[in-house]
Design an enzyme around this catalytic site. Structure first.
Site, PDB file in Angstrom:
ATOM      1  N   SER A  51      99.843  47.532  -1.538  1.00 50.41           N
ATOM      2  CA  SER A  51      98.888  48.770  -1.652  1.00 50.41           C
ATOM      3  C   SER A  51      99.321  49.863  -2.351  1.00 50.41           C
ATOM      4  O   SER A  51     100.660  50.506  -1.561  1.00 50.41           O
ATOM      5  CB  SER A  51      98.124  48.876  -0.580  1.00 50.41           C
ATOM      6  OG  SER A  51      97.200  48.169  -0.222  1.00 50.41           O
ATOM      7  N   HIS A  68      93.223  54.440   0.317  1.00 46.15           N
ATOM      8  CA  HIS A  68      93.414  53.883   1.727  1.00 46.15           C
ATOM      9  C   HIS A  68      94.778  54.252   2.191  1.00 46.15           C
ATOM     10  O   HIS A  68      94.885  53.896   3.613  1.00 46.15           O
ATOM     11  CB  HIS A  68      92.903  52.517   1.774  1.00 46.15           C
ATOM     12  CG  HIS A  68      93.584  51.098   1.455  1.00 46.15           C
ATOM     13  ND1 HIS A  68      93.481  50.997  -0.062  1.00 46.15           N
ATOM     14  CD2 HIS A  68      94.545  50.784   1.875  1.00 46.15           C
ATOM     15  CE1 HIS A  68      94.557  49.949   0.017  1.00 46.15           C
ATOM     16  NE2 HIS A  68      95.118  49.760   1.251  1.00 46.15           N
ATOM     17  N   ASP A  97      90.333  53.583  -5.943  1.00 52.81           N
ATOM     18  CA  ASP A  97      91.176  53.627  -4.735  1.00 52.81           C
ATOM     19  C   ASP A  97      92.650  54.327  -4.797  1.00 52.81           C
ATOM     20  O   ASP A  97      93.799  53.645  -4.909  1.00 52.81           O
ATOM     21  CB  ASP A  97      91.255  52.249  -4.285  1.00 52.81           C
ATOM     22  CG  ASP A  97      92.008  52.028  -2.707  1.00 52.81           C
ATOM     23  OD1 ASP A  97      92.558  53.122  -2.273  1.00 52.81           O
ATOM     24  OD2 ASP A  97      91.795  51.167  -2.188  1.00 52.81           O
TER      25      ASP A  97
HETATM   26  N1  ARG Z   1      91.684  45.076   1.498  1.00 52.80           N
HETATM   27  C1  ARG Z   1      92.643  46.122   1.218  1.00 52.80           C
HETATM   28  C2  ARG Z   1      93.903  46.181   2.044  1.00 52.80           C
HETATM   29  O1  ARG Z   1      94.111  45.167   2.919  1.00 52.80           O
HETATM   30  C3  ARG Z   1      91.760  47.515   1.566  1.00 52.80           C
HETATM   31  C4  ARG Z   1      91.594  47.937   2.789  1.00 52.80           C
HETATM   32  C5  ARG Z   1      90.812  49.399   2.807  1.00 52.80           C
HETATM   33  N2  ARG Z   1      89.619  49.268   2.697  1.00 52.80           N
HETATM   34  C6  ARG Z   1      88.437  48.923   3.432  1.00 52.80           C
HETATM   35  N3  ARG Z   1      87.349  49.004   3.078  1.00 52.80           N
HETATM   36  N4  ARG Z   1      88.619  48.629   4.676  1.00 52.80           N
HETATM   37  O2  ARG Z   1      94.498  46.404   2.792  1.00 52.80           O
HETATM   38  N1  GLU Z   2      94.994  46.353   0.657  1.00 52.17           N
HETATM   39  C1  GLU Z   2      96.419  45.755   0.915  1.00 52.17           C
HETATM   40  C2  GLU Z   2      97.205  46.891   1.480  1.00 52.17           C
HETATM   41  O1  GLU Z   2      97.175  47.665   1.960  1.00 52.17           O
HETATM   42  C3  GLU Z   2      96.749  45.179  -0.432  1.00 52.17           C
HETATM   43  C4  GLU Z   2      95.961  43.890  -0.729  1.00 52.17           C
HETATM   44  C5  GLU Z   2      96.704  42.789  -0.329  1.00 52.17           C
HETATM   45  O2  GLU Z   2      96.960  42.341   0.961  1.00 52.17           O
HETATM   46  O3  GLU Z   2      97.107  41.913  -1.342  1.00 52.17           O
HETATM   47  O4  GLU Z   2      98.437  46.559   1.461  1.00 52.17           O
END
Ligand code: ARG
Ligand code: GLU
Length: 722
Positions: free
Chosen positions: A656, A94, A230
């Protein structure tokens, strides 16, 4: 693709049980903390007791050999790690997503098919992508804050600081030949300089298809158990001198002095882990007054408005493949925060965080009252007053941002406004037409659906009207003009505005004459946009600005007071997108639902979720074949491949892509998410529920070699075993 989040009745019971078991079998306890690398030396004892088996100066060393030199800020908000002497980078899928979108086309659909270079020559340049190394971090507080009394007027204080910061940055740039940035820490009580080196020729090496890299999509986002592969890989290219250089085919892979060895023996529950990366934004020392604003105002309004919008989008996306493709990326972006904030609200409620903050503040107040010579006794009462005074404006502003400005057509009012400025600049007609044409925002209209957006208008406008305590006169007047009928209002706006489609926009641009600014002045999207923007500028922004200024001072003093009140407490600075180390242990969780306690997932779990009818859960055929033949090569463990794991490391957005390390500082995984139940950790870290989610390095290497056929990359890595 979207699940509704219900209240989780079982969870409280489970949380209590796990808290009790934690007390009874208290193995090494997790600690919150986003530690500054140069300060790790002060934590040597705790790190070693927790499990570190690496000389502390290996973690951070400005001489070029420390592990800090193997980590980069990837783009503007992610982390990546160097995993070979040839500048190979590992980060999240991502994190590479936006870049890869730009490299993809219908012919080369990397989201559907993935991309794996077979040799260096096939690696694809990524224009605009940069990565930044952190070479040195030094405390320069004395150089920035000397002789500045706490009580000095903000404006003067800030301008002196700005001058000193600029001068000290210049000194560092001169003496190191690198870039230098000074940032405030501990709410402005300390200043640190960060000496950096930014590389600009970055190339794509490996990117699994969405069926692996985004597997589970938004449904599984923020959730455990998880089966998302990921990850993605890039490579840094440098000039002949190994220094940063603009893209050139003559550039060579960056020769890295420091890079991570990869440990393929795995881990078990209780093992020590560290996450080293760039957490973006936390507020662990926030007062109950500000936390209440998050809890009562910003989070609920965002969740409320986005639920409505996402429902409409989802409905239409389910009914049209075309719309699905157009809205998938916007949806993911809006839903990511929407889901996180619900977890945050849930965590703050279940843990009574506001009450805990209040109890803490009472104690602080008593202490402060006994220090009449110090400026602390008045802080909390002043925060109380300041937040009360601004809450109404904050609420109205949040509604504007999430409802009115959440309507895509109103956002395009900004494009019309830019066009208007061109008319007003009185440029020659040919140039005018040309400039307007460039402003048309073709990219936006490629992914825009008028009917969907009109539904959003009809749903979000009523929300704004029933919740706002003050609004632009244009809004109330127009609403009355349509006999308080939102449907009629919407019909008219979407019929008349030029901003509803690229054809109308281009027609406006191509035939533009000097006098045509009247067309924009009469456009309802422009009116909606400018009315609300002017209203914010006049009625809201000044109040908010004054409030933030006041709170900056109060928060600086409050932080200082807290550190004086309990000098033995382990204070760490809140996240600010600078390099930090956090540590904990591999540890499972028992989320609500049927899954049960676990700390690790496997390929078998991903296959079990396979559903060819649902885009998010479609496992690629080739992966299913590997699974059927159990063709796992050296990555098989007990007849499957380990996929993801969780630990109680304190992480945040920006982490991330961060390297997840074992006790010896070897790479065992890549961080990519947190569990939903623990997302309140940006305000309050609770080791019984807060978990970071990482992809197991063995799954990354399995996909790379067996699925992607890019085994050649293994030769440049340093693979080790326990
Ligand atoms: N929750 C993760 C982070 O904040 C991954 C976000 C990307 N994935 C998604 N399905 N939107 O950012
Ligand atoms: N998915 C998050 C990012 O893009 C990391 C997850 C979190 O917020 O801990 O940085």
């Amino acid at each position: 693709m979207l699940i509704k989040l219900e209240i989780r009745p079982n969870f409280l019971k489970k949380a209590i049980l796990s808290a009790i078991s934690l007390l009874i079998f208290s193995s090494p306890r997790a600690k919150e903390g986003l530690w500054l690398p140069p300060n790790l030396i002060d934590r040597q004892n705790d790190l070693e007791v927790s499990g570190l088996r690496l000389p502390i100066e290996k973690l951070y060393n400005p001489d070029g050999t420390g592990l800090n030199n193997a980590i980069v800020l990837f783009g503007s908000g992610c982390t990546a790690e160097v995993i070979s002497s040839k500048g190979l980078l590992l980060t999240n899928h991502h994190c590479g997503y936006g870049t890869v979108q730009g490299l993809s086309s219908v012919k080369n659909d990397y989201f559907a098919n993935g991309f794996f270079a077979k040799n260096n020559a096939q690696e694809i340049p990524c224009p605009g992508l940069t990565v930044t190394f952190i070479r040195k971090i030094e405390n320069v507080t004395d150089k920035v804050l000397y002789y500045l009394p706490d009580t000095m007027k903000n404006k003067i204080r800030d301008s002196i600081i700005a001058l000193r910061v600029a001068a000290v940055e210049k000194d560092y740039e001169k003496s190191t030949g690198l870039d230098a940035t000074i940032k405030p820490y501990y709410n402005g009580n300390q200043y640190w300089v960060i000496v950096t080196e930014t590389y600009k020729d970055i190339r794509l090496v490996g990117f699994p298809p969405n069926g692996i890299g985004k597997f589970g999509g938004d449904t599984d986002n923020w959730m455990w158990p998880r089966h998302t592969g990921d990850f993605s890989m890039f490579r840094i290219y440098a000039g002949k001198d190994n220094k940063p250089a603009a893209y050139s085919k003559d550039n060579r892979p960056y020769r890295a002095k420091a890079y991570f060895a990869i440990n393929t023996s795995g881990y078990k529950e209780g093992d020590f882990t560290m996450v080293y990366g760039f957490p973006g934004y936390t507020q662990e020392y926030i007062s109950s007054y500000q936390l209440k604003q998050v809890y009562d105002i910003t989070d609920p309004i965002r969740i409320q408005a986005r639920s409505i919008k996402l429902d409409i989008w989802k409905n239409n996306m389910d009914n049209s493949r075309d719309l699905f493709i157009k809205y998938a990326s916007k949806f993911a972006h809006i839903a990511n925060g929407w889901k996180k904030w619900q977890g945050e609200m849930w965590g703050l409620t279940t843990n009574n965080v506001i009450d805990k903050k209040r109890a803490y503040e009472n104690k602080f107040q008593q202490w402060a009252n006994d220090q009449p010579a110090k400026p602390y006794a008045g802080i909390l009462p002043a925060m109380d007053l300041a937040t009360q005074a601004v809450n109404d404006a904050m609420r109205n502003d949040e509604y504007i941002k999430e409802t009115v400005l959440g309507i895509e057509l109103v956002q395009q009012g900004a494009t019309l406004d830019k066009m208007l400025q061109c008319f007003r600049s009185k440029m020659p007609v040919a140039q005018l037409q040309d400039t307007l044409k460039k402003l048309c925002n073709k990219g936006f209209y490629k992914n825009y659906d008028l009917a969907t957006d009109k539904q959003v208008f009809r749903a979000l406008m009523p929300l704004y009207f029933s919740n706002s305590t003050g609004m632009p006169a244009y809004y109330s007047r127009t609403y009355r003009g349509y006999n308080k009928n939102f449907a009629h209002w919407a019909n008219d706006v979407y019929r008349r505005s030029a901003a509803t489609g690229i054809d109308k926009m281009e027609a406006l641009a191509e035939g533009a004459q000097a006098g045509d600014s009247t067309k924009i002045l009469a456009d309802p999207a422009w009116k909606l946009y400018t009315a609300v923007t002017e209203y914010r500028t006049k009625k809201i922004v000044p109040l908010m600005q004054r409030y933030y200024n006041k709170m900056n001072t109060l928060n600086r003093l409050y932080m200082k007071g807290q550190m004086e009140e309990s000098p033995r407490h382990d204070f760490y600075p809140d996240a600010n997108l600078t390099l930090r180390l956090t540590y904990g242990h591999v540890k499972g969780i028992d989320p609500d639902g049927p899954a049960g306690y676990s700390y690790q997932t496997t390929l078998d779990g991903a296959i079990a979720k396979d559903n060819p009818d649902i885009e998010e859960f479609k496992v690629p055929e080739k992966l299913k074949e590997l699974y059927k033949k159990k063709d796992y090569g050296r990555w098989g463990v007990n007849g499957t491949v380990p996929l993801a794991f969780i630990a109680d490391n304190h992480t945040s957005g920006g982490n991330s892509g961060s390297p997840v390390l074992n006790a010896k500082g070897q790479l065992i995984g890549t961080n990519f998410d947190r569990v939903w139940e623990g997302t309140m950790s940006d305000y309050y870290f609770d080791p019984s529920v807060c978990r970071n989610i990482s992809i197991d390095i063995r799954y990354t290497l399995f996909i790379l070699q067996k699925f992607g056929g890019a085994g050649w990359l293994l030769n440049e890595m340093k693979l080790v075993k326990n």
